[in-house]
Scaffold this motif. Structure first.
Motif, PDB file in Angstrom:
ATOM      1  N   ILE A   1       0.847  -1.190   0.000  1.00 43.05           N
ATOM      2  CA  ILE A   1       0.000   0.000   0.000  1.00 43.05           C
ATOM      3  C   ILE A   1       0.886   1.246   0.000  1.00 43.05           C
ATOM      4  N   THR A   2       0.375   2.307  -0.595  1.00 45.80           N
ATOM      5  CA  THR A   2       1.044   3.603  -0.566  1.00 45.80           C
ATOM      6  C   THR A   2       0.019   4.656  -0.173  1.00 45.80           C
ATOM      7  N   ARG A   3       0.356   5.409   0.849  1.00 44.46           N
ATOM      8  CA  ARG A   3      -0.536   6.464   1.326  1.00 44.46           C
ATOM      9  C   ARG A   3       0.216   7.786   1.330  1.00 44.46           C
ATOM     10  N   GLN A   4      -0.509   8.889   1.170  1.00 43.25           N
ATOM     11  CA  GLN A   4       0.168  10.174   1.135  1.00 43.25           C
ATOM     12  C   GLN A   4      -0.618  11.242   1.887  1.00 43.25           C
ATOM     13  N   LEU A   5       0.109  12.275   2.275  1.00 42.68           N
ATOM     14  CA  LEU A   5      -0.465  13.375   3.044  1.00 42.68           C
ATOM     15  C   LEU A   5       0.140  14.677   2.528  1.00 42.68           C
ATOM     16  N   THR A   6      -0.716  15.617   2.143  1.00 38.18           N
ATOM     17  CA  THR A   6      -0.237  16.909   1.662  1.00 38.18           C
ATOM     18  C   THR A   6      -0.017  17.841   2.845  1.00 38.18           C
ATOM     19  N   LEU A   7       1.142  18.466   2.895  1.00 42.93           N
ATOM     20  CA  LEU A   7       1.510  19.342   4.002  1.00 42.93           C
ATOM     21  C   LEU A   7       0.893  20.727   3.833  1.00 42.93           C
ATOM     22  N   PRO A   8       0.734  21.461   4.940  1.00 40.01           N
ATOM     23  CA  PRO A   8       0.185  22.819   4.857  1.00 40.01           C
ATOM     24  C   PRO A   8       1.071  23.762   4.036  1.00 40.01           C
ATOM     25  N   ALA A   9       2.384  23.513   4.065  1.00 37.06           N
ATOM     26  CA  ALA A   9       3.332  24.346   3.326  1.00 37.06           C
ATOM     27  C   ALA A   9       4.520  23.495   2.922  1.00 37.06           C
ATOM     28  N   PRO A  10       5.204  23.828   1.834  1.00 37.68           N
ATOM     29  CA  PRO A  10       6.384  23.072   1.408  1.00 37.68           C
ATOM     30  C   PRO A  10       7.458  23.081   2.493  1.00 37.68           C
ATOM     31  N   THR A  11       8.217  21.992   2.593  1.00 34.66           N
ATOM     32  CA  THR A  11       9.215  21.905   3.664  1.00 34.66           C
ATOM     33  C   THR A  11      10.396  21.044   3.251  1.00 34.66           C
ATOM     34  N   ASP A  12      11.511  21.256   3.957  1.00 39.29           N
ATOM     35  CA  ASP A  12      12.648  20.345   3.879  1.00 39.29           C
ATOM     36  C   ASP A  12      13.050  19.934   5.303  1.00 39.29           C
ATOM     37  N   ASP A  13      12.117  20.131   6.236  1.00 39.20           N
ATOM     38  CA  ASP A  13      12.387  19.890   7.650  1.00 39.20           C
ATOM     39  C   ASP A  13      12.128  18.432   8.035  1.00 39.20           C
ATOM     40  N   HIS A  14      13.110  17.817   8.650  1.00 37.64           N
ATOM     41  CA  HIS A  14      13.006  16.413   9.038  1.00 37.64           C
ATOM     42  C   HIS A  14      11.827  16.162   9.959  1.00 37.64           C
TER      43      HIS A  14
END
Length: 232
Positions: free
Chosen positions: A136-149
């Motif tokens: 399975i592959t699931r995804q979640l869109t973030l509120p804003a773009p990030t490169d934060d771990h």
């Protein structure tokens, strides 16, 4: 692959259909067919002034390409569309702590790769494979773009909790980030965050981890910020 010697480009292209030429789609091909141009050779022989009158700059560009002249730069690389990390275990794993640890490590690696490429991601993906090889592959869109771990890991852990029952062993686990774009951060009118200092801090942490390893330094996290899934 067919090699075309220098100077013979026009002769090679001449008998080919119009849509073989870059920039000519079905509508453009139909437009050219209506005035009697049926292949690339005929396009090359057509008066360029007439093509420009009918199609503007596009007519000029197509006429040049039909004659084997194309000064567009050759692209040897493209920006990646996504960054991901995954691991297939030698033995299926059903231990919550071990799986969470893998999510953390993969998120760190992805964040480091994004920083190195100077890109931000907008969507976090989690991949899980079970012992029967179903995946399975699931995804979640973030509120804003990030490169934060931390942000990447938090989203991945959320997806993990929502899609793992706490019992079924996991054969493969992977974290990915897609929707990549260059940073365009700027301060708002009432924003008091000093992003210059924050960027320096992130850069220092990145350098320390690159030199001494991922576990050499980490940000503090309040123990009540998030409750991990506790399988029974």
């Amino acid at each position: 692959v067919q090699f075309v010697p220098p100077g013979e480009e026009a002769a090679f292209l001449s008998p080919l259909p119009l849509q073989t030429l870059w920039g000519i789609g079905p509508k453009t091909a139909e437009q050219l067919n209506q005035i009697g141009i049926l292949n690339i050779g005929q396009l090359a022989d057509w008066p360029v002034n007439d093509l420009v009158n009918r199609m503007g700059k596009m007519g000029y560009d197509l006429h040049k390409r039909a004659r084997g002249i194309d000064n567009r730069p050759i692209e040897t690389s493209r920006e990646p569309k996504s960054v991901s990390q995954e691991i297939t275990f030698s033995r299926d794993v059903a231990d919550n702590a071990q799986l969470i640890d893998q999510i953390e490590r993969q998120s760190q690696t992805i964040a480091r790769s994004l920083k190195k490429s100077k890109l931000l991601g907008t969507t976090v993906k989690l991949k899980l494979r079970w012992p029967d090889f179903s995946t399975i592959t699931r995804q979640l869109t973030l509120p804003a773009p990030t490169d934060d771990h931390d942000e990447i890991a938090q989203a991945a852990r959320k997806l993990f909790r929502e899609n793992w029952n706490g019992k079924t062993p996991v054969r493969l686990i992977g974290v990915g980030v897609s929707g990549l774009q260059p940073p365009s951060r700027q301060l708002g009118l009432w924003d008091t965050v000093d992003y210059t200092k924050l960027a320096h801090l992130e850069a220092a942490i990145f350098q320390l981890k690159s030199r001494f390893g991922e576990d050499s330094i980490s940000k503090g996290v309040h123990p009540h910020n998030e409750h991990e899934h506790d399988p029974k």
